[in-house]
Design a protein around this motif. Structure first.
Motif, short mmCIF file in Angstrom:
data_model
loop_
_atom_site.label_atom_id
_atom_site.label_comp_id
_atom_site.label_asym_id
_atom_site.label_seq_id
_atom_site.Cartn_x
_atom_site.Cartn_y
_atom_site.Cartn_z
N GLN A 93 3.18 2.16 -4.63
CA GLN A 93 2.05 1.09 -4.35
C GLN A 93 2.40 0.08 -5.25
O GLN A 93 2.38 0.31 -6.59
N SER A 94 2.14 -0.91 -4.85
CA SER A 94 2.37 -2.32 -5.55
C SER A 94 1.70 -3.81 -5.19
O SER A 94 0.99 -3.47 -4.18
N SER A 96 -2.96 7.57 4.09
CA SER A 96 -2.55 8.15 2.89
C SER A 96 -1.36 8.98 3.15
O SER A 96 -0.66 9.25 2.14
N ILE A 145 2.15 7.49 2.91
CA ILE A 145 2.83 6.90 1.76
C ILE A 145 4.13 7.41 1.46
O ILE A 145 4.12 8.52 1.12
N PRO A 155 -4.27 -4.27 2.65
CA PRO A 155 -3.80 -3.75 1.37
C PRO A 155 -4.70 -2.08 1.69
O PRO A 155 -4.38 -1.35 0.90
N ASN A 170 -7.55 -1.32 -7.73
CA ASN A 170 -6.89 -0.03 -7.60
C ASN A 170 -5.93 0.36 -8.72
O ASN A 170 -5.83 1.47 -9.03
N ASP A 189 0.66 -1.10 0.05
CA ASP A 189 -0.01 0.07 -0.05
C ASP A 189 0.82 1.29 0.06
O ASP A 189 0.23 2.32 0.04
N GLY A 190 2.24 1.15 0.15
CA GLY A 190 3.19 2.22 -0.07
C GLY A 190 3.44 2.75 1.59
O GLY A 190 4.18 3.80 1.61
N TYR A 212 -2.03 -4.32 -3.13
CA TYR A 212 -2.77 -2.87 -3.19
C TYR A 212 -3.07 -2.56 -4.49
O TYR A 212 -4.42 -2.32 -4.68
#
Length: 69
Positions: free
Chosen positions: A31-32, A24, A27, A19, A47, A2-3, A35
């Motif tokens: 994000q990968s 936010s 972050i 995720p 997303n 989720d970063g 997520y």
């Protein structure tokens, strides 16, 4: 994916294994993974697709209907 680093998630009380549960404002990473394949707002579009489309992955009313899976 989720970063947000797991350490930051533990500090801010969000779940590092979910995720869709993150602040936010924290972050700091790309994000990968989980997520991008999740659908955090429940609108039927992942997303990752929402980011590619320029729509908001946290707003269930903002999506491109051609990407509903």
């Amino acid at each position: 994916g989720d970063g947000v680093t797991n350490g930051d998630e533990i500090s801010d009380g969000t779940d590092p294994t979910d995720p869709c549960d993150f602040d936010s404002a924290n972050i700091t990473l790309a994000q990968s993974g989980d997520y991008l394949t999740a659908d955090c707002d429940g609108d039927g579009v992942t997303n990752g697709d929402e980011i590619s489309d320029g729509t908001d992955p946290t707003d269930p009313c903002d999506f491109d209907s051609t990407n509903i899976t």
